[in-house]
Design a protein around this motif. Structure first.
Motif, PDB file in Angstrom:
ATOM      1  N   ALA A 150       0.937  -1.232  -0.064  1.00 51.57           N
ATOM      2  CA  ALA A 150       0.090  -0.064   0.011  1.00 51.57           C
ATOM      3  C   ALA A 150       0.734   1.124  -0.068  1.00 51.57           C
ATOM      4  N   PRO A 151       0.488   2.287  -0.433  1.00 56.07           N
ATOM      5  CA  PRO A 151       1.302   3.605  -0.670  1.00 56.07           C
ATOM      6  C   PRO A 151       1.026   4.353   0.885  1.00 56.07           C
ATOM      7  N   ALA A 152       2.112   5.338   0.980  1.00 57.26           N
ATOM      8  CA  ALA A 152       2.052   6.138   1.975  1.00 57.26           C
ATOM      9  C   ALA A 152       0.909   6.846   2.178  1.00 57.26           C
ATOM     10  N   VAL A 153       0.272   7.155   3.226  1.00 60.16           N
ATOM     11  CA  VAL A 153      -0.776   8.029   3.737  1.00 60.16           C
ATOM     12  C   VAL A 153      -0.279   9.261   4.271  1.00 60.16           C
ATOM     13  N   THR A 154      -0.532  10.420   3.524  1.00 63.62           N
ATOM     14  CA  THR A 154       0.199  11.632   4.338  1.00 63.62           C
ATOM     15  C   THR A 154      -0.806  12.721   3.964  1.00 63.62           C
ATOM     16  N   ASP A 203       1.428   7.800  -4.303  1.00 63.39           N
ATOM     17  CA  ASP A 203       2.808   7.016  -4.797  1.00 63.39           C
ATOM     18  C   ASP A 203       3.846   8.033  -5.033  1.00 63.39           C
ATOM     19  N   PRO A 204       4.976   7.754  -5.011  1.00 59.56           N
ATOM     20  CA  PRO A 204       6.087   8.575  -5.675  1.00 59.56           C
ATOM     21  C   PRO A 204       5.656   8.663  -7.315  1.00 59.56           C
ATOM     22  N   TYR A 205       5.820   9.884  -7.871  1.00 59.54           N
ATOM     23  CA  TYR A 205       5.737   9.821  -9.328  1.00 59.54           C
ATOM     24  C   TYR A 205       6.407   8.880  -9.955  1.00 59.54           C
ATOM     25  N   ALA A 206       7.686   8.617  -9.649  1.00 61.42           N
ATOM     26  CA  ALA A 206       8.773   7.779 -10.303  1.00 61.42           C
ATOM     27  C   ALA A 206       8.227   6.339 -10.220  1.00 61.42           C
ATOM     28  N   ASP A 207       7.194   6.003  -9.390  1.00 58.62           N
ATOM     29  CA  ASP A 207       6.943   4.425  -9.159  1.00 58.62           C
ATOM     30  C   ASP A 207       5.333   4.477  -9.896  1.00 58.62           C
ATOM     31  N   SER A 208       4.561   5.608 -10.285  1.00 58.94           N
ATOM     32  CA  SER A 208       3.537   5.441 -10.694  1.00 58.94           C
ATOM     33  C   SER A 208       2.849   6.910 -11.195  1.00 58.94           C
ATOM     34  N   ARG A 209       2.727   6.886 -12.395  1.00 63.43           N
ATOM     35  CA  ARG A 209       2.379   8.134 -13.231  1.00 63.43           C
ATOM     36  C   ARG A 209       0.834   8.566 -12.899  1.00 63.43           C
ATOM     37  N   ARG A 210       0.113   7.335 -12.651  1.00 64.29           N
ATOM     38  CA  ARG A 210      -1.315   7.922 -12.387  1.00 64.29           C
ATOM     39  C   ARG A 210      -1.465   8.198 -10.762  1.00 64.29           C
ATOM     40  N   THR A 211      -1.380   7.411  -9.954  1.00 64.01           N
ATOM     41  CA  THR A 211      -1.317   7.656  -8.576  1.00 64.01           C
ATOM     42  C   THR A 211      -0.313   8.584  -8.001  1.00 64.01           C
ATOM     43  N   GLY A 212       0.758   8.890  -8.722  1.00 62.90           N
ATOM     44  CA  GLY A 212       1.757  10.012  -7.984  1.00 62.90           C
ATOM     45  C   GLY A 212       1.480  11.262  -8.541  1.00 62.90           C
ATOM     46  N   SER A 213       0.608  11.556  -9.551  1.00 66.09           N
ATOM     47  CA  SER A 213       0.226  12.824  -9.934  1.00 66.09           C
ATOM     48  C   SER A 213      -0.944  13.405  -9.343  1.00 66.09           C
ATOM     49  N   PHE A 214      -0.971  14.834  -9.381  1.00 70.44           N
ATOM     50  CA  PHE A 214      -2.370  15.303  -8.940  1.00 70.44           C
ATOM     51  C   PHE A 214      -2.399  16.633  -9.241  1.00 70.44           C
ATOM     52  N   LEU A 215      -3.527  17.490  -9.222  1.00 65.84           N
ATOM     53  CA  LEU A 215      -3.716  18.686  -9.916  1.00 65.84           C
ATOM     54  C   LEU A 215      -3.958  19.702  -8.677  1.00 65.84           C
ATOM     55  N   LEU A 216      -3.498  21.006  -8.920  1.00 61.33           N
ATOM     56  CA  LEU A 216      -3.895  22.028  -7.861  1.00 61.33           C
ATOM     57  C   LEU A 216      -4.940  22.870  -8.768  1.00 61.33           C
ATOM     58  N   ALA A 242       4.326  14.010  -7.393  1.00 63.06           N
ATOM     59  CA  ALA A 242       4.859  13.883  -5.989  1.00 63.06           C
ATOM     60  C   ALA A 242       6.153  13.506  -6.071  1.00 63.06           C
ATOM     61  N   GLY A 243       6.864  13.976  -5.325  1.00 61.91           N
ATOM     62  CA  GLY A 243       8.251  13.611  -4.763  1.00 61.91           C
ATOM     63  C   GLY A 243       8.377  12.559  -3.909  1.00 61.91           C
ATOM     64  N   HIS A 244       8.458  13.016  -2.792  1.00 61.82           N
ATOM     65  CA  HIS A 244       8.250  12.189  -1.557  1.00 61.82           C
ATOM     66  C   HIS A 244       7.488  12.554  -0.464  1.00 61.82           C
ATOM     67  N   ALA A 245       6.726  11.860   0.280  1.00 66.27           N
ATOM     68  CA  ALA A 245       5.741  12.213   1.500  1.00 66.27           C
ATOM     69  C   ALA A 245       6.691  12.488   2.737  1.00 66.27           C
ATOM     70  N   PHE A 246       6.292  13.594   3.490  1.00 66.64           N
ATOM     71  CA  PHE A 246       7.389  13.556   4.803  1.00 66.64           C
ATOM     72  C   PHE A 246       6.883  12.358   5.670  1.00 66.64           C
ATOM     73  N   ALA A 247       7.801  12.276   6.606  1.00 64.92           N
ATOM     74  CA  ALA A 247       7.420  11.073   7.300  1.00 64.92           C
ATOM     75  C   ALA A 247       6.600  11.360   8.310  1.00 64.92           C
ATOM     76  N   GLY A 248       5.588  10.427   8.838  1.00 64.35           N
ATOM     77  CA  GLY A 248       4.676  10.478   9.692  1.00 64.35           C
ATOM     78  C   GLY A 248       3.363  11.195   9.199  1.00 64.35           C
ATOM     79  N   GLN A 249       2.239  10.808  10.148  1.00 66.06           N
ATOM     80  CA  GLN A 249       1.005  11.258   9.473  1.00 66.06           C
ATOM     81  C   GLN A 249       0.191  12.074  10.599  1.00 66.06           C
TER      82      GLN A 249
END
Length: 443
Positions: free
Chosen positions: A317-321, A395-408, A422-429
């Motif tokens: 499962a991907p990270a949740v943040t 997900d990191p965009y490098a791992d998945s173009r679909r679930t690693g991208s988003f719009l503002l 997405a590059g990386h999610a900061f640690a912790g939730q």
């Protein structure tokens, strides 16, 4: 023209996009590709010939096959993404002809976001220019797997090999700094058809493939099918009929990987784990399904699952943040600044967010990062830090173009502001009660 019914069934699909500066000949190249591969219907060609004659041209202007908007024809430039679907005996194609003018770089992001290959055109007389570098940077940003450098208008430089080599060397050096994959360079004259579909009789020093030959032979990645499975839930199906009184299916298009009956999965962002008891595909029950099929999953437990949730394998499962760092291409005319309140659209979920910081902006000339730019203007590429009101499974965009991208998105009028990877999610939730800003936005 050869009928499509006379062709062998194509087994693979290639999505590709074209990009380049204004007047580099993108639309002419696409028109030549369609015309010479016999993918143009007679009435389409007749319409182009009529439009060309009305503009005082003796020969058909093949660029009009893609420049369909009236404003484009009047200005002689492409201002929208024109999609074309065609096939040869070896492959099916979805082509996106994207704008070259700097004002419409945002459209190139749209056209190349799902592409597996990008054709970047360069005018042989001008070489690599700023817009060429911008398009290369966007291709690298979107992680397009394959890049073709089409050095066009070779007839205007006497079909000289040294002119082609100089441009190829300059572009390859820049592409290497960007981390782009190996570049395939092809010298062409789109106007005359040299090395587009048929080999050129004027450049015997070139022994490589034509544009079409390369498009037909480049390997199509099956990475999305091999990635960990992801299903963004679009709709919950509850028919409540006598035949299916307890049916509950979670419907959506598989964004990556594959699902099978009996697989243990996690529903995010809640983190609840369950098992797949059934998969429905086109009204039939199947044992397994893969990307990009649209399915309805049936789960063993009665969980609270709704649109915007993500179903993923429990073991992958991907990270949740709520804190996201991303590389972005700003596409709106209004600038993006720290403190802006935005909406984040990720897969099928849309949540409120704040732009916490803009650490850097990319300089296209030397690929240096300018720290603390203060804002991002239209077509700028930079880094942003986002804080969302609700936790997102990204997900990191490098791992998945679909679930690693988003719009503002602008919450006031729904305008798309920024395309983000997405590059990386900061640690912790985030835990406990969310913070609130002065206007009632939860963070």
């Amino acid at each position: 023209m050869t009928s499509t019914t006379d062709r062998p069934a194509a087994t693979t699909l290639l999505r590709f996009a074209t990009a380049g500066s204004v007047d580099d000949g993108k639309s002419t190249l696409v028109g030549r590709l369609l015309h010479d591969s016999k993918s143009v219907l007679a009435d389409q060609l007749e319409a182009v010939e009529h439009a060309s004659r009305s503009r005082g041209q003796d020969a058909p202007d093949l660029a009009l096959l893609t420049d369909g908007l009236r404003a484009e024809r009047e200005q002689g430039i492409t201002i929208d993404v024109a999609h074309r679907y065609f096939a040869t005996a070896r492959r099916r194609f979805v082509l996106a002809d994207t704008p070259g003018h700097v004002q419409y770089t945002r459209n190139m992001v749209t056209g190349a976001s799902t592409a597996e290959l990008t054709v970047i055109l360069v005018d042989a007389r001008n070489g690599v220019v700023e817009q060429t570098r911008r398009h290369a940077a966007v291709a690298a940003l979107l992680r397009v797997p394959h890049v073709v450098l089409a050095v066009n208008k070779m007839d205007l430089v006497g079909h000289r090999q040294d002119a082609f080599t100089a441009i190829t060397d300059a572009f390859t050096a820049y592409a290497t700094k960007l981390g782009l994959p190996q570049v395939t360079a092809i010298p062409v004259s789109a106007l005359n058809g040299d090395n587009v579909v048929e080999p050129s009789a004027h450049m015997d020093w070139y022994a490589g493939p034509t544009v079409l030959q390369h498009l037909e032979s480049v390997p199509v990645s099956d990475a999305p099918a091999q990635s960990p499975a992801r299903l963004p839930v679009q709709y919950v199906i509850r028919p409540q009929t006598p035949e299916h009184p307890d049916y509950r299916g979670y419907a959506g298009q598989i964004a990556a990987g594959s699902f099978r009956v009996g697989q243990e999965v996690t529903v995010l962002p809640s983190g609840r784990t369950t098992t797949i008891t059934g998969i429905d595909l086109l009204g039939e029950s199947v044992d397994a399904a893969v990307t990009p099929q649209s399915v309805a999953l049936r789960l063993a437990d009665q969980l609270d699952v709704s649109r915007g949730d993500l179903i993923a394998p429990a073991a992958a499962a991907p990270a949740v943040t709520q804190d996201i760092e991303a590389t972005v291409c700003h596409v709106a005319d209004r600038p993006l600044t720290p403190g802006d309140r935005v909406l984040v659209k990720h897969a099928t979920r849309t949540v409120k967010a704040l732009v916490k910081d803009i650490p850097s902006r990319l300089a296209l000339d030397d690929l240096s990062a300018h720290p603390a730019p203060g804002s991002l203007a239209a077509n700028d590429i930079g880094q942003v830090v986002i804080r969302t009101a609700e936790a997102l499974p990204i997900d990191p965009y490098a791992d998945s173009r679909r679930t690693g991208s988003f719009l503002l998105i602008d919450p006031a009028d729904g305008t798309t502001l920024t395309a983000a990877m997405a590059g990386h999610a900061f640690a912790g939730q985030a835990t406990g009660a969310p913070a609130r800003d002065d206007d009632g936005w939860d963070f």
